[in-house]
Each structure stands twice: as C-alpha cells, then as structure tokens.
Design a protein around this motif. Structure first.
Motif, PDB file in Angstrom:
ATOM      1  N   SER A 156       0.822  -1.214   0.000  1.00 50.08           N
ATOM      2  CA  SER A 156       0.000   0.000   0.000  1.00 50.08           C
ATOM      3  C   SER A 156       0.853   1.260   0.000  1.00 50.08           C
ATOM      4  O   SER A 156       0.537   2.234  -0.688  1.00 50.08           O
ATOM      5  CB  SER A 156      -0.980  -0.001   1.170  1.00 50.08           C
ATOM      6  OG  SER A 156      -0.294   0.073   2.391  1.00 50.08           O
ATOM      7  N   GLU A 157       1.960   1.254   0.745  1.00 49.37           N
ATOM      8  CA  GLU A 157       2.843   2.421   0.756  1.00 49.37           C
ATOM      9  C   GLU A 157       3.541   2.618  -0.588  1.00 49.37           C
ATOM     10  O   GLU A 157       3.716   3.749  -1.045  1.00 49.37           O
ATOM     11  CB  GLU A 157       3.870   2.301   1.884  1.00 49.37           C
ATOM     12  CG  GLU A 157       3.255   2.489   3.247  1.00 49.37           C
ATOM     13  CD  GLU A 157       4.209   2.262   4.407  1.00 49.37           C
ATOM     14  OE1 GLU A 157       5.386   1.877   4.161  1.00 49.37           O
ATOM     15  OE2 GLU A 157       3.789   2.439   5.557  1.00 49.37           O
ATOM     16  N   LEU A 158       3.911   1.534  -1.226  1.00 50.55           N
ATOM     17  CA  LEU A 158       4.541   1.605  -2.550  1.00 50.55           C
ATOM     18  C   LEU A 158       3.576   2.183  -3.580  1.00 50.55           C
ATOM     19  O   LEU A 158       3.932   3.081  -4.351  1.00 50.55           O
ATOM     20  CB  LEU A 158       5.015   0.206  -2.973  1.00 50.55           C
ATOM     21  CG  LEU A 158       5.732   0.114  -4.301  1.00 50.55           C
ATOM     22  CD1 LEU A 158       7.067   0.823  -4.241  1.00 50.55           C
ATOM     23  CD2 LEU A 158       5.929  -1.358  -4.668  1.00 50.55           C
ATOM     24  N   VAL A 159       2.344   1.716  -3.543  1.00 51.37           N
ATOM     25  CA  VAL A 159       1.335   2.205  -4.489  1.00 51.37           C
ATOM     26  C   VAL A 159       1.040   3.669  -4.217  1.00 51.37           C
ATOM     27  O   VAL A 159       0.965   4.490  -5.134  1.00 51.37           O
ATOM     28  CB  VAL A 159       0.056   1.342  -4.424  1.00 51.37           C
ATOM     29  CG1 VAL A 159      -1.091   1.984  -5.201  1.00 51.37           C
ATOM     30  CG2 VAL A 159       0.334  -0.068  -4.952  1.00 51.37           C
ATOM     31  N   GLU A 160       0.882   4.027  -2.935  1.00 51.75           N
ATOM     32  CA  GLU A 160       0.620   5.418  -2.562  1.00 51.75           C
ATOM     33  C   GLU A 160       1.736   6.348  -3.026  1.00 51.75           C
ATOM     34  O   GLU A 160       1.483   7.431  -3.549  1.00 51.75           O
ATOM     35  CB  GLU A 160       0.507   5.515  -1.041  1.00 51.75           C
ATOM     36  CG  GLU A 160      -0.786   6.067  -0.551  1.00 51.75           C
ATOM     37  CD  GLU A 160      -0.824   6.056   0.966  1.00 51.75           C
ATOM     38  OE1 GLU A 160      -0.069   6.820   1.602  1.00 51.75           O
ATOM     39  OE2 GLU A 160      -1.631   5.278   1.502  1.00 51.75           O
ATOM     40  N   ALA A 161       2.962   5.929  -2.829  1.00 51.64           N
ATOM     41  CA  ALA A 161       4.117   6.750  -3.190  1.00 51.64           C
ATOM     42  C   ALA A 161       4.266   6.933  -4.692  1.00 51.64           C
ATOM     43  O   ALA A 161       4.886   7.893  -5.145  1.00 51.64           O
ATOM     44  CB  ALA A 161       5.402   6.135  -2.616  1.00 51.64           C
ATOM     45  N   ASN A 162       3.676   6.033  -5.452  1.00 52.24           N
ATOM     46  CA  ASN A 162       3.805   6.089  -6.897  1.00 52.24           C
ATOM     47  C   ASN A 162       2.520   6.444  -7.610  1.00 52.24           C
ATOM     48  O   ASN A 162       2.340   6.171  -8.799  1.00 52.24           O
ATOM     49  CB  ASN A 162       4.374   4.759  -7.434  1.00 52.24           C
ATOM     50  CG  ASN A 162       5.813   4.600  -7.052  1.00 52.24           C
ATOM     51  OD1 ASN A 162       6.691   5.215  -7.621  1.00 52.24           O
ATOM     52  ND2 ASN A 162       6.070   3.797  -6.012  1.00 52.24           N
TER      53      ASN A 162
END
Length: 164
Positions: A156-162
């Motif tokens: 979720s953090e990876l998707v949010e950051a990108n």
C-alpha cells in the motif's frame, strides 16, 4: 524498477524480540494473559497488534504459534448439548484454561525465509502454504517473523508513493 533497490524481507519483518513468547509447558491461562496484554499494548502504541504469540521449547527453539483463533477453536462445543447453556460457557472456558499450550498451539512448519529474500518470496510462502506467518532466518538463526499485514503495508505504501 531494478531488484537491487527493492526492500527485502529483513526490511519489513517483525524482529523476533518484538514478539511475545510462551513455552510449551505454560498453561493456556498464562498464554491468554500474554496474548491479551501484547495485543492491547501494541494496539494502543499505534503499531500493528500481534494476534498470536510464539511458542518455544525448553531449548529456546521456535516450535509453534498460538493465536486468538487457536484458543477459540479449542473450546469444545457439544452440538447436541444440554438444553440449558447457562453457566456452561464459564465452566468450559475455565476448564480449558488449565490445558497446556502444547495441546492447543499450531506447530510451525519447516518453512523459512532468509532475511535477504525478496518480498515476492514471502508472498509465495504465505499463499502457497496457507499459513499466517513465516519465520525469517539469518545465519541459521530466527531473527524475525513476516505476516501478510507487513506485506500489505509495504504494497500500500509503494502504491501510494507512486500514485500521481
């Protein structure tokens, strides 16, 4: 994205010292006390609460886990039981509390991840073996545990950051 910049299992695992532990010979009463206090203290601190404790033998080797679900599942229910259930729940719970952790725990499989493994390796292990957590080793010593919740947080953090 090149593989060498992605996080590894060691970067998202829960360190072994952050887990509550019990021993095979502890009573279920003792384990429930530890699990309850660990769950609520972790939750209050804003971290992801643990829903299980690690079970060790007298040689301090990880041999199992004990979760909320394991404890609840261990409570015997007679489907053809008495018409009057009043007081039975209390009796069954108190009787069950005297059992040993070793009688209720879920043995840990011989499945391990290495600290330097990919998060994709962890996903594969969890999903293909239908387990809730996997021990993480480094130099043949268990250094942590990985659960679906750590993987989800990373995803979720990876998707949010990108996200644009």
């Amino acid at each position: 994205m090149p593989c060498n910049t992605e996080k590894k299992v060691r970067d998202i695992m829960v360190p072994i010292q952050d887990y509550a532990t019990v021993f095979l010979e502890n009573s279920l009463r003792d384990a429930m006390f530890v699990l309850k206090n660990t769950f609520y203290s972790g939750h209050m601190a804003g971290s992801q609460a643990h829903r299980s404790v690690l079970v060790f033998n007298n040689k301090k080797q990880l041999v199992g886990t004990l979760s909320f679900r394991d404890i609840i599942r261990s409570i015997p229910i007679d489907r053809d039981g008495p018409k009057c259930w009043d007081g039975l729940f209390t009796h069954v719970c108190l009787t069950q509390a005297d059992k040993k952790v070793k009688d209720i725990m879920r043995p840990v499989q011989d499945i391990r991840l290495q600290a330097g493994d990919s998060i994709l390796d962890a996903i594969f292990m969890l999903t293909n073996n239908e387990i809730e957590l996997v021990p993480v080793e480094e130099k043949e010593e268990i250094v942590g545990m990985i659960r679906a919740v750590e993987i989800f947080k990373e995803v979720s953090e990876l998707v949010e950051a990108n996200t644009f």
